[in-house]
Design a protein around this motif. Sequence first.
Motif, mmCIF file in Angstrom:
data_model
loop_
_atom_site.group_PDB
_atom_site.id
_atom_site.type_symbol
_atom_site.label_atom_id
_atom_site.label_comp_id
_atom_site.label_asym_id
_atom_site.label_seq_id
_atom_site.Cartn_x
_atom_site.Cartn_y
_atom_site.Cartn_z
ATOM 1 N N THR A 15 7.377 -25.137 122.521
ATOM 2 C CA THR A 15 6.243 -25.646 123.289
ATOM 3 C C THR A 15 6.164 -27.169 123.183
ATOM 4 O O THR A 15 5.993 -27.864 124.193
ATOM 5 C CB THR A 15 4.924 -25.011 122.798
ATOM 6 N N LEU A 16 6.327 -27.709 121.970
ATOM 7 C CA LEU A 16 6.316 -29.161 121.784
ATOM 8 C C LEU A 16 7.455 -29.825 122.556
ATOM 9 O O LEU A 16 7.266 -30.870 123.193
ATOM 10 C CB LEU A 16 6.441 -29.513 120.302
ATOM 11 N N PHE A 17 8.628 -29.239 122.478
ATOM 12 C CA PHE A 17 9.787 -29.766 123.197
ATOM 13 C C PHE A 17 9.493 -29.836 124.691
ATOM 14 O O PHE A 17 9.728 -30.862 125.344
ATOM 15 C CB PHE A 17 11.012 -28.906 122.911
ATOM 16 N N ARG A 18 8.932 -28.781 125.234
ATOM 17 C CA ARG A 18 8.628 -28.742 126.663
ATOM 18 C C ARG A 18 7.561 -29.765 127.031
ATOM 19 O O ARG A 18 7.633 -30.389 128.097
ATOM 20 C CB ARG A 18 8.239 -27.331 127.073
ATOM 21 N N GLU A 19 6.595 -29.973 126.157
ATOM 22 C CA GLU A 19 5.579 -30.998 126.405
ATOM 23 C C GLU A 19 6.231 -32.382 126.476
ATOM 24 O O GLU A 19 5.898 -33.192 127.342
ATOM 25 C CB GLU A 19 4.513 -30.986 125.311
ATOM 26 N N TYR A 20 7.137 -32.645 125.548
ATOM 27 C CA TYR A 20 7.839 -33.932 125.515
ATOM 28 C C TYR A 20 8.656 -34.129 126.795
ATOM 29 O O TYR A 20 8.675 -35.213 127.381
ATOM 30 C CB TYR A 20 8.720 -33.989 124.269
ATOM 31 N N LEU A 21 9.324 -33.078 127.233
ATOM 32 C CA LEU A 21 10.144 -33.153 128.442
ATOM 33 C C LEU A 21 9.311 -33.462 129.691
ATOM 34 O O LEU A 21 9.816 -34.042 130.652
ATOM 35 C CB LEU A 21 10.906 -31.844 128.651
ATOM 36 N N ARG A 22 8.055 -33.080 129.695
ATOM 37 C CA ARG A 22 7.192 -33.300 130.860
ATOM 38 C C ARG A 22 6.735 -34.751 130.994
ATOM 39 O O ARG A 22 6.213 -35.136 132.031
ATOM 40 C CB ARG A 22 5.994 -32.361 130.801
ATOM 41 N N ILE A 23 6.914 -35.543 129.952
ATOM 42 C CA ILE A 23 6.521 -36.952 130.019
ATOM 43 C C ILE A 23 7.578 -37.702 130.827
ATOM 44 O O ILE A 23 8.760 -37.692 130.491
ATOM 45 C CB ILE A 23 6.378 -37.555 128.603
ATOM 46 N N LYS A 24 7.156 -38.354 131.885
ATOM 47 C CA LYS A 24 8.083 -38.990 132.825
ATOM 48 C C LYS A 24 8.535 -40.359 132.317
ATOM 49 O O LYS A 24 8.002 -41.392 132.701
ATOM 50 C CB LYS A 24 7.447 -39.083 134.204
ATOM 51 N N ASP A 31 7.475 -44.144 131.317
ATOM 52 C CA ASP A 31 6.146 -44.101 130.700
ATOM 53 C C ASP A 31 6.311 -44.016 129.184
ATOM 54 O O ASP A 31 6.089 -42.975 128.572
ATOM 55 C CB ASP A 31 5.356 -42.907 131.240
ATOM 56 N N TYR A 32 6.710 -45.130 128.592
ATOM 57 C CA TYR A 32 6.927 -45.166 127.147
ATOM 58 C C TYR A 32 5.638 -44.905 126.371
ATOM 59 O O TYR A 32 5.665 -44.239 125.344
ATOM 60 C CB TYR A 32 7.498 -46.521 126.717
ATOM 61 N N GLU A 33 4.550 -45.455 126.842
ATOM 62 C CA GLU A 33 3.301 -45.339 126.086
ATOM 63 C C GLU A 33 2.921 -43.866 125.871
ATOM 64 O O GLU A 33 2.539 -43.479 124.769
ATOM 65 C CB GLU A 33 2.169 -46.104 126.775
ATOM 66 N N SER A 34 3.031 -43.050 126.894
ATOM 67 C CA SER A 34 2.709 -41.618 126.739
ATOM 68 C C SER A 34 3.654 -40.938 125.755
ATOM 69 O O SER A 34 3.232 -40.094 124.961
ATOM 70 C CB SER A 34 2.765 -40.905 128.089
ATOM 71 N N ALA A 35 4.929 -41.307 125.798
ATOM 72 C CA ALA A 35 5.901 -40.730 124.865
ATOM 73 C C ALA A 35 5.596 -41.159 123.433
ATOM 74 O O ALA A 35 5.672 -40.348 122.503
ATOM 75 C CB ALA A 35 7.320 -41.137 125.253
ATOM 76 N N ILE A 36 5.243 -42.417 123.254
ATOM 77 C CA ILE A 36 4.923 -42.915 121.918
ATOM 78 C C ILE A 36 3.682 -42.224 121.377
ATOM 79 O O ILE A 36 3.662 -41.772 120.221
ATOM 80 C CB ILE A 36 4.749 -44.452 121.943
ATOM 81 N N ILE A 37 2.664 -42.103 122.183
ATOM 82 C CA ILE A 37 1.430 -41.417 121.760
ATOM 83 C C ILE A 37 1.740 -39.972 121.383
ATOM 84 O O ILE A 37 1.230 -39.449 120.388
ATOM 85 C CB ILE A 37 0.356 -41.508 122.861
ATOM 86 N N PHE A 38 2.586 -39.310 122.155
ATOM 87 C CA PHE A 38 2.985 -37.934 121.866
ATOM 88 C C PHE A 38 3.656 -37.836 120.493
ATOM 89 O O PHE A 38 3.303 -36.979 119.673
ATOM 90 C CB PHE A 38 3.934 -37.437 122.969
#
Length: 122
Positions: A15-24, A31-38
């Motif tokens: 589930t976490l992996f799939r959430e990470y993959l959804r970040i564009k 969108d680095y900021e969303s990935a970093i926050i994740f």
Amino acid sequence: MATKRAKVEEDPSVTLFREYLRIKTVQPDPDYESAIIFLEKIAQDLDLPCKRVKGSSGDTVAVVITWEGTDPSLPSIILNSHMDVVPVFPEHWTYEAFSAHKTENGDIYARGSQDMKCVGIQ
């Protein structure tokens, strides 16, 4: 008599992996900021120290999450990855590239699933 198929819960790591993959984080405008926050949230949930380290140019950021072992005499390891992914050409995709679609047999389709978010989530 038809049997009802039990719904199998997805493993939390998947589930976490799939959430990470959804970040564009697709180039040329990831969108680095969303990935970093994740990633920071994962570190926080695991009670691990996490810090942002700015590159010398000031426009790049590395996320460093530290998981200390119990025996400091043993050698250290580092897992290194990047967050950005190459552009998407939708006509070549069976499923939307950032949907993290999982087939019935467990295959996950998403940009970054092989290069390189699979290592980053480890």
